[in-house]
Write a protein that holds these residues in place. Structure first.
Motif, mmCIF file in Angstrom:
data_model
loop_
_atom_site.group_PDB
_atom_site.id
_atom_site.type_symbol
_atom_site.label_atom_id
_atom_site.label_comp_id
_atom_site.label_asym_id
_atom_site.label_seq_id
_atom_site.Cartn_x
_atom_site.Cartn_y
_atom_site.Cartn_z
ATOM 1 N N GLY A 210 0.818 -1.201 0.000
ATOM 2 C CA GLY A 210 0.000 0.000 0.000
ATOM 3 C C GLY A 210 0.856 1.256 0.000
ATOM 4 N N TYR A 211 0.209 2.379 -0.261
ATOM 5 C CA TYR A 211 0.905 3.667 -0.374
ATOM 6 C C TYR A 211 0.000 4.767 0.169
ATOM 7 C CZ TYR A 211 2.048 8.083 -2.759
ATOM 8 O OH TYR A 211 2.310 9.409 -3.034
ATOM 9 N N LEU A 212 0.598 5.769 0.782
ATOM 10 C CA LEU A 212 -0.121 6.985 1.118
ATOM 11 C C LEU A 212 0.831 8.165 1.071
ATOM 12 C CD1 LEU A 212 0.533 8.003 4.307
ATOM 13 C CD2 LEU A 212 -0.835 5.977 4.813
ATOM 14 N N ARG A 213 0.270 9.351 0.949
ATOM 15 C CA ARG A 213 1.042 10.583 0.848
ATOM 16 C C ARG A 213 0.711 11.473 2.031
ATOM 17 N NH1 ARG A 213 0.228 15.732 -1.649
ATOM 18 N NH2 ARG A 213 2.085 16.577 -2.703
ATOM 19 N N VAL A 214 1.726 12.037 2.650
ATOM 20 C CA VAL A 214 1.550 12.970 3.759
ATOM 21 C C VAL A 214 1.929 14.355 3.266
ATOM 22 C CG1 VAL A 214 2.230 13.589 6.097
ATOM 23 C CG2 VAL A 214 2.074 11.170 5.444
#
Length: 424
Positions: A210-214
């Motif tokens: 998975g991936y997320l951006r902050v």
């Protein structure tokens, strides 16, 4: 070849923090900043440790202790701020026997002084796999995973300039675990987080990436990157880097056997993920891939690869104009290993690579540098008899030397040490 007694001890050591069935322990209280100490960066640590340099250190490198407080150490990750300050995040066990239930420590060096702070106390629950990045304002951001209510989530500690803000739960999901982050920061100070997801009942887990951006301290929603990926291992089999062209990731999926890893690559331009592409053959086993990108947009990848678990050779590849140029073995050894592989690529294409290799049952840290696909010769960073060094992380001080952080846990187990080596 490994002596079986030493192999058993090493596996015990590594599994003290990382268990395939449960990357983190039971839930406990919230994270909070705890004790801080400082010490001179010299031969006599202020907290009473041993000599700073491992015995018989090769010429060309100087080695100093960052942390030698008792108990097992794990996952030392290194970053350098724009002002040249060195930053480290790592685990220290908190259990009575000195082996398990790690907390997260942060260390910062300016000049000759290391300041160390326990930033995520365990409180009876494991905080694992810490990594960090430093933004353009020289503020560190530390990421790790922790079990909350029986589910493993990712957390971030954002630097404020005078410490860290309260821990932020980045995933906060139900029915799935997210753990073992890999992080990258881009020119706008957006932080990109790649991680492993786990769903399903114990014994029938399904793994994915998975991936997320902050952005500005606020996490976006997790996005799927790849499904059916390699199962949990002692070091994450994926990595991420970001540049003006987007996000580049590598990860592993099962190949001809369920127990061999095949390397894949995927690119995220703007807000869309491009199709994945396979990098390595399906009959080879890949460990600990690392990825970097230079100012021209060339992607650099390093990993250990071989036909079986016990035979691994350090390997390098690079991608330009949408094509991989071909694998290059970087050594003649089949005993190159990495519980984490240190890779940094400078904007002009200069590659820095740190890894560890077995020498007749002893492990040492080595370093390679070069550009345009020509790396070497090897440099020995450590050359010890009694100790096994591992978990290398590498960085370049702006306008200054190359630095490598690493761990040593076996010589006085479980009382490990965190070291920093500087290239003279």
């Amino acid at each position: 070849m490994w002596k079986w007694g030493k192999l058993a001890l090493l596996l015990t050591v590594l599994q003290a923090f990382a268990c395939a069935s449960n990357p983190a322990g039971l839930d406990a209280g919230p994270d909070a900043t705890s004790q801080t100490d400082a010490r001179a960066d010299g031969l006599a640590p202020a907290d009473g440790g041993a000599d700073a340099s491992p015995t018989d250190a090769p010429p060309g490198w100087s080695v100093a202790v960052v942390d030698d407080q008792p108990k097992f150490k794990s996952r030392a990750a290194l970053a350098v701020g724009p002002d040249g300050t060195l930053h480290l995040a790592y685990n220290v066990a908190t259990s009575v026997d000195g082996w398990t239930i790690p907390s997260v420590w942060y260390a910062r060096r300016q000049g000759a002084i290391w300041e160390r702070t326990e930033v995520a106390p365990a409180g009876g629950t494991s905080n694992e796999f810490p990594v960090l990045v430093v933004d353009s304002q020289n503020r560190p951001h530390v990421f790790y995973n922790r079990a909350v209510g029986g589910v493993v989530d990712l957390f971030m500690l954002a630097g404020t300039g005078s410490g860290f803000a309260a821990a932020v739960n980045l995933t906060n999901t139900t029915g799935k675990d997210e753990f073992a982050p890999s992080v990258a920061i881009d020119g706008s100070n957006a932080i990109h987080v790649l991680f492993q997801e786990r769903t399903g009942p114990s014994g029938s887990y399904v793994y994915s990436i998975g991936y997320l951006r902050v952005s500005a301290g606020s996490p976006g929603s997790p996005e799927p990157v790849a499904s059916g990926t390699a199962m949990f291992s002692l070091s994450p089999d994926y990595d991420i880097v970001a540049d003006g062209g987007g996000v580049h990731v590598v990860y592993c999926k099962p190949g001809d056997s369920a127990f061999n890893n095949v390397l894949y690559y995927r690119h995220r331009a703007s807000s869309a993920w491009e199709p994945e592409s396979r990098v390595t053959a399906t009959d080879q086993d890949v460990w600990s891939p690392a990825i970097g990108v230079d100012g021209a947009g060339t992607v650099h990848a390093a990993y250990t690869k071989g036909p079986s678990w016990s035979e691994k050779t350090l390997t390098y590849n690079r991608r330009t104009s949408g094509a991989w140029l071909g694998e290059q073995p970087l050594s003649g050894s089949t005993e190159d290993r990495s519980y984490y592989l240190g890779l940094q690529v400078e904007s002009d294409g200069l590659v820095h690579l740190a890894f560890h290799r077995f020498y007749d049952s002893n492990g040492d840290i080595l370093y390679l540098t070069g550009r345009n696909g020509s790396l070497g010769p090897e440099e020995r960073v450590t050359q010890t008899v009694a100790g096994d060094e591992s978990s290398a992380s590498v960085a370049r001080v702006p306008g200054g030397p190359v630095v490598v952080s690493f761990l040593e846990n076996l010589a006085a187990a479980p009382d490990g040490k965190v070291y920093l080596a500087t290239r003279n």
